[in-house]
Structures are given as structure tokens and as C-alpha cells.
Design a protein around this motif. Structure first.
Motif, mmCIF file in Angstrom:
data_model
loop_
_atom_site.group_PDB
_atom_site.id
_atom_site.type_symbol
_atom_site.label_atom_id
_atom_site.label_comp_id
_atom_site.label_asym_id
_atom_site.label_seq_id
_atom_site.Cartn_x
_atom_site.Cartn_y
_atom_site.Cartn_z
ATOM 1 N N LYS A 63 46.381 32.575 -28.062
ATOM 2 C CA LYS A 63 47.075 31.309 -28.185
ATOM 3 C C LYS A 63 46.185 30.309 -28.908
ATOM 4 C CE LYS A 63 49.127 32.073 -23.623
ATOM 5 N NZ LYS A 63 49.268 31.510 -22.250
ATOM 6 N N PRO A 64 46.769 29.274 -29.496
ATOM 7 C CA PRO A 64 45.942 28.257 -30.156
ATOM 8 C C PRO A 64 44.889 27.656 -29.230
ATOM 9 C CG PRO A 64 48.214 27.989 -30.811
ATOM 10 C CD PRO A 64 48.207 29.045 -29.741
ATOM 11 N N GLU A 65 45.190 27.513 -27.961
ATOM 12 C CA GLU A 65 44.225 26.951 -27.028
ATOM 13 C C GLU A 65 43.048 27.877 -26.736
ATOM 14 O OE1 GLU A 65 48.010 27.659 -24.426
ATOM 15 O OE2 GLU A 65 47.559 27.272 -26.534
ATOM 16 N N ASP A 66 43.115 29.124 -27.198
ATOM 17 C CA ASP A 66 41.993 30.039 -27.071
ATOM 18 C C ASP A 66 40.946 29.830 -28.156
ATOM 19 O OD1 ASP A 66 43.019 31.453 -24.798
ATOM 20 O OD2 ASP A 66 44.336 32.582 -26.152
ATOM 21 N N ALA A 67 41.261 29.068 -29.179
ATOM 22 C CA ALA A 67 40.321 28.823 -30.261
ATOM 23 C C ALA A 67 39.099 28.085 -29.733
ATOM 24 C CB ALA A 67 40.985 28.027 -31.378
ATOM 25 N N ALA A 68 37.924 28.613 -30.005
ATOM 26 C CA ALA A 68 36.683 28.037 -29.495
ATOM 27 C C ALA A 68 35.505 28.833 -30.019
ATOM 28 C CB ALA A 68 36.667 28.049 -27.962
ATOM 29 N N MET A 69 34.316 28.297 -29.782
ATOM 30 C CA MET A 69 33.110 29.073 -29.941
ATOM 31 C C MET A 69 32.910 29.854 -28.648
ATOM 32 S SD MET A 69 30.579 29.745 -32.095
ATOM 33 C CE MET A 69 30.307 28.317 -33.164
ATOM 34 N N TYR A 70 32.782 31.155 -28.756
ATOM 35 C CA TYR A 70 32.623 32.007 -27.587
ATOM 36 C C TYR A 70 31.171 32.429 -27.424
ATOM 37 C CZ TYR A 70 37.601 32.429 -26.689
ATOM 38 O OH TYR A 70 38.910 32.166 -26.365
ATOM 39 N N TYR A 71 30.663 32.272 -26.212
ATOM 40 C CA TYR A 71 29.282 32.585 -25.898
ATOM 41 C C TYR A 71 29.197 33.674 -24.840
ATOM 42 C CZ TYR A 71 28.282 28.108 -28.154
ATOM 43 O OH TYR A 71 28.194 27.064 -29.040
ATOM 44 N N CYS A 72 28.247 34.546 -25.001
ATOM 45 C CA CYS A 72 27.908 35.548 -24.007
ATOM 46 C C CYS A 72 26.729 35.047 -23.185
ATOM 47 C CB CYS A 72 27.555 36.864 -24.703
ATOM 48 S SG CYS A 72 27.018 38.194 -23.620
ATOM 49 N N ALA A 73 26.713 35.359 -21.895
ATOM 50 C CA ALA A 73 25.643 34.901 -21.022
ATOM 51 C C ALA A 73 25.311 35.967 -19.988
ATOM 52 C CB ALA A 73 26.030 33.598 -20.328
ATOM 53 N N ALA A 74 24.100 35.874 -19.430
ATOM 54 C CA ALA A 74 23.650 36.827 -18.424
ATOM 55 C C ALA A 74 22.802 36.130 -17.377
ATOM 56 C CB ALA A 74 22.856 37.957 -19.077
ATOM 57 N N ARG A 75 22.739 36.736 -16.201
ATOM 58 C CA ARG A 75 21.882 36.249 -15.140
ATOM 59 C C ARG A 75 21.609 37.370 -14.163
ATOM 60 N NH1 ARG A 75 24.218 35.502 -10.173
ATOM 61 N NH2 ARG A 75 26.497 35.244 -10.054
ATOM 62 N N PRO A 76 20.513 37.287 -13.401
ATOM 63 C CA PRO A 76 20.320 38.253 -12.326
ATOM 64 C C PRO A 76 21.295 37.971 -11.197
ATOM 65 C CG PRO A 76 18.619 36.583 -12.239
ATOM 66 C CD PRO A 76 19.400 36.339 -13.503
ATOM 67 N N ARG A 77 21.562 38.984 -10.407
ATOM 68 C CA ARG A 77 22.512 38.871 -9.315
ATOM 69 C C ARG A 77 21.854 39.265 -8.009
ATOM 70 N NH1 ARG A 77 25.821 42.509 -6.761
ATOM 71 N NH2 ARG A 77 25.178 44.156 -8.214
ATOM 72 N N SER A 78 22.104 38.476 -6.975
ATOM 73 C CA SER A 78 21.626 38.814 -5.643
ATOM 74 C C SER A 78 22.475 39.931 -5.065
ATOM 75 C CB SER A 78 21.678 37.594 -4.730
ATOM 76 O OG SER A 78 20.832 36.568 -5.206
ATOM 77 N N ILE A 79 21.862 40.760 -4.271
ATOM 78 C CA ILE A 79 22.578 41.885 -3.693
ATOM 79 C C ILE A 79 23.734 41.400 -2.834
ATOM 80 C CG2 ILE A 79 21.102 42.050 -1.638
ATOM 81 C CD1 ILE A 79 21.301 45.120 -1.961
ATOM 82 N N GLY A 80 24.862 42.073 -2.970
ATOM 83 C CA GLY A 80 26.028 41.751 -2.170
ATOM 84 C C GLY A 80 26.864 40.601 -2.673
ATOM 85 N N THR A 81 26.518 40.030 -3.816
ATOM 86 C CA THR A 81 27.265 38.908 -4.362
ATOM 87 C C THR A 81 28.113 39.346 -5.544
ATOM 88 O OG1 THR A 81 25.494 38.202 -5.858
ATOM 89 C CG2 THR A 81 25.464 37.333 -3.608
ATOM 90 N N SER A 82 29.067 38.502 -5.898
ATOM 91 C CA SER A 82 29.960 38.753 -7.017
ATOM 92 C C SER A 82 29.649 37.818 -8.168
ATOM 93 C CB SER A 82 31.420 38.586 -6.588
ATOM 94 O OG SER A 82 31.766 39.515 -5.583
ATOM 95 N N CYS A 83 30.215 38.110 -9.322
ATOM 96 C CA CYS A 83 29.985 37.342 -10.534
ATOM 97 C C CYS A 83 31.222 36.542 -10.898
ATOM 98 C CB CYS A 83 29.635 38.253 -11.702
ATOM 99 S SG CYS A 83 28.228 39.345 -11.401
ATOM 100 N N TYR A 84 31.019 35.277 -11.163
ATOM 101 C CA TYR A 84 32.077 34.394 -11.620
ATOM 102 C C TYR A 84 31.601 33.665 -12.865
ATOM 103 C CZ TYR A 84 34.116 35.281 -7.057
ATOM 104 O OH TYR A 84 34.648 35.892 -5.951
#
Length: 125
Positions: free
Chosen positions: A86-107
Motif C-alpha cells: 500500500k502507499p502507506e508502506d512506502a518508507a526507508m526500511y531498516y534491519c536491526a538485531a539485539r541479544p535476547r534473554s532466555i525465555g523471552t520473545s521478540c517484538y
């Protein structure tokens, strides 16, 4: 620290599809989150999708059902398959990373990520 390089951006018509790639290198985490974020001109960064090394993914409501985040661990690459754009999807898209604590989820929460790519531009006409 992880180095990230996005690619695959371009111009598509409304309703079209595009796949973005994020190549990762450097020091990898045993447990991690990776995500896609986007920023349109004059607006703040918006979380799009995130996924953990265990395969659990979460999406922003605005893209749920249209976008799919997936890793190719053998290639150290993260993908974002975007459909029904959709037109509202137009943007600069960035990839990112981080470490994760055990038992947690990613948002896709901007403040939680500490490694970022340079971005790849997506336009929708």
C-alpha cells in the motif's frame, strides 16, 4: 556487535510485492531477536516485524497478514516478504538485531534494538 546490510528495496505499484534482505556479519548471539523497522519522511521509526532465533515472529497490526519475516540461518540473512503493498508502506526500511534473554520473545520495539543497518528505500505508487 553485529553488522547489518539491507538490500532489495525499490519501487512497486500498489498491490505489488517486494522482498527485502538483511545480511548479518560479526559477532553473533546465542539467542537473538532480529527485526524490520521503517521510517517515512517526517515520521518516527515504526516497528514492522521481529523474529527470534527460535522462530517465533511478531508483527505490527498494520502489516499482519501481508508481510512475512523469516531467517535463512545458513546464509546469515533475514528476509521481509512484503505482499499487497500500500502507499502507506512506502518508507526507508531498516534491519536491526539485539541479544535476547532466555525465555523471552521478540517484538519490533525500536528502543530495544542496538544494531542497525543503513536502510533500503521502498516506494509504492
Amino acid at each position: 556487535h553485529v553488522q547489518l546490510v539491507e538490500s532489495g528495496g525499490g519501487s512497486v505499484q500498489t498491490g505489488g510485492s517486494l522482498t527485502l534482505s538483511c545480511a548479518a556479519s560479526g559477532d553473533y548471539y546465542a539467542r537473538w531477536c532480529m527485526g524490520w523497522f521503517r521510517q517515512a519522511p517526517g515520521k518516527g521509526s515504526e516497528g514492522v516485524a521481529a523474529i527470534s532465533n527460535s522462530g517465533r515472529a511478531n508483527y505490527a497490526d498494520s502489516v499482519k497478514g501481508r508481510f512475512t519475516i523469516s531467517p535463512d540461518n545458513a546464509k546469515n540473512t533475514l528476509y521481509l516478504q512484503m505482499n499487497s503493498l500500500k502507499p502507506e508502506d512506502a518508507a526507508m526500511y531498516y534491519c536491526a538485531a539485539r541479544p535476547r534473554s532466555i525465555g523471552t520473545s521478540c517484538y519490533p520495539i525500536v528502543a530495544e534494538y542496538n544494531s542497525w543497518g543503513q536502510g533500503t528505500q521502498v516506494t509504492v505508487s
